[in-house]
Write a protein that holds these residues in place. Structure first.
Motif, PDB file in Angstrom:
ATOM      1  N   ASP A 155      65.852  13.978  64.043  1.00 56.40           N
ATOM      2  CA  ASP A 155      65.492  12.718  64.687  1.00 56.40           C
ATOM      3  C   ASP A 155      65.472  11.600  63.649  1.00 56.40           C
ATOM      4  OD1 ASP A 155      64.725  11.071  66.785  1.00 56.40           O
ATOM      5  OD2 ASP A 155      62.595  11.508  66.538  1.00 56.40           O
ATOM      6  N   GLY A 156      65.859  10.423  64.062  1.00 55.45           N
ATOM      7  CA  GLY A 156      65.736   9.257  63.191  1.00 55.45           C
ATOM      8  C   GLY A 156      66.992   8.875  62.440  1.00 55.45           C
TER       9      GLY A 156
ATOM     10  N   LYS B  30      61.556  20.570  64.001  1.00 52.28           N
ATOM     11  CA  LYS B  30      62.061  19.201  64.032  1.00 52.28           C
ATOM     12  C   LYS B  30      62.084  18.629  62.618  1.00 52.28           C
ATOM     13  CE  LYS B  30      61.276  14.968  66.628  1.00 52.28           C
ATOM     14  NZ  LYS B  30      60.413  14.306  67.613  1.00 52.28           N
TER      15      LYS B  30
ATOM     16  N   THR C 296      58.570  19.332  60.972  1.00 59.18           N
ATOM     17  CA  THR C 296      57.558  19.864  61.886  1.00 59.18           C
ATOM     18  C   THR C 296      57.786  21.358  62.058  1.00 59.18           C
ATOM     19  OG1 THR C 296      57.500  17.749  63.051  1.00 59.18           O
ATOM     20  CG2 THR C 296      56.547  19.662  64.181  1.00 59.18           C
TER      21      THR C 296
ATOM     22  N   THR D 244      62.405  14.805  60.945  1.00 62.34           N
ATOM     23  CA  THR D 244      62.395  13.392  61.309  1.00 62.34           C
ATOM     24  C   THR D 244      62.550  12.512  60.081  1.00 62.34           C
ATOM     25  OG1 THR D 244      60.859  13.923  63.102  1.00 62.34           O
ATOM     26  CG2 THR D 244      61.072  11.594  62.505  1.00 62.34           C
ATOM     27  N   TYR D 245      63.482  11.559  60.178  1.00 64.58           N
ATOM     28  CA  TYR D 245      63.680  10.549  59.135  1.00 64.58           C
ATOM     29  C   TYR D 245      63.185   9.222  59.676  1.00 64.58           C
ATOM     30  CZ  TYR D 245      66.523  13.752  56.420  1.00 64.58           C
ATOM     31  OH  TYR D 245      66.941  14.807  55.666  1.00 64.58           O
ATOM     32  N   ASP D 246      62.384   8.495  58.866  1.00 65.23           N
ATOM     33  CA  ASP D 246      61.960   7.171  59.305  1.00 65.23           C
ATOM     34  C   ASP D 246      62.951   6.119  58.811  1.00 65.23           C
ATOM     35  OD1 ASP D 246      61.331   6.576  56.633  1.00 65.23           O
ATOM     36  OD2 ASP D 246      59.172   6.621  56.936  1.00 65.23           O
TER      37      ASP D 246
ATOM     38  N   LYS E 228      52.831  19.211  60.591  1.00 66.03           N
ATOM     39  CA  LYS E 228      53.852  18.294  60.100  1.00 66.03           C
ATOM     40  C   LYS E 228      53.757  18.295  58.582  1.00 66.03           C
ATOM     41  CE  LYS E 228      53.825  15.328  64.105  1.00 66.03           C
ATOM     42  NZ  LYS E 228      53.557  14.015  64.642  1.00 66.03           N
TER      43      LYS E 228
END
Length: 168
Positions: free
Chosen positions: A60-61, A100, A112, A102-104, A117
């Motif tokens: 995600d991200g 999961k 995750t 996730t990259y911001d 997390k």
């Protein structure tokens, strides 16, 4: 065929043949328009499903121009796909099953794993961060919250990390 990495054929007799097929390993997927688009280690989108496979992390991200089945994933940020591939490979080597990744907007990454997390920060020292995570993972138990590994420094032998416990 995009799901096939290679194959070999061996004639084992006058009327028999042995075929060995090696499949491409799925390394991650991206949610796109209600589907899970799975890609291999080369970034080729090889499968689309409405339900996720267990054991393959959802990424995600990351921003992309387009997703076309059987074509390479076209990401907008230079180097982000290499970072994703490096991270998924390290997780696989250390037998860490992420749900999961996730990259911001600053390319800081969070992994995750169940209810935990793991904040890894930027892509520097990723091998060491994942090694630390592998050593700690068995201690998670029923914990919920965020483990902070952003401050990992390979030169420190007495490193301490903190865990923000999430209460219901």
């Amino acid at each position: 065929l995009p799901m096939i990495q290679s194959y070999s054929i061996e004639f084992t007799g006058i009327d028999s043949v042995s075929v060995i097929v090696y499949e491409n390993k799925l390394v991650g997927c991206i949610c796109y328009m209600g589907s899970y688009m799975y890609f291999d280690r080369d970034g080729l989108i090889v499968e689309s499903r409405t339900e996720p496979y267990e054991g393959i992390p959802v990424i995600d991200g990351i921003q992309f121009d387009q997703i076309v089945l059987y074509q390479k994933l076209s990401v907008t940020k230079e180097g982000i796909f290499d970072a994703v591939m490096n991270l998924t490979q390290l997780l696989s080597v250390h037998e860490i099953q992420a749900d999961k990744i996730t990259y911001d907007e600053y390319d800081m990454v969070t992994v995750t794993i169940g209810d935990v997390k793991v904040s890894l920060g930027d892509s520097s020292n990723m091998e060491g961060k994942i090694s630390e995570l592998a050593a700690m993972q068995s201690k998670f138990g029923d914990l919920k919250g965020t483990l902070h590994l952003e401050t990992y420094d390979e030169s420190r032998q007495d490193a301490e990390y903190y865990f923000d416990i999430e209460t219901d």
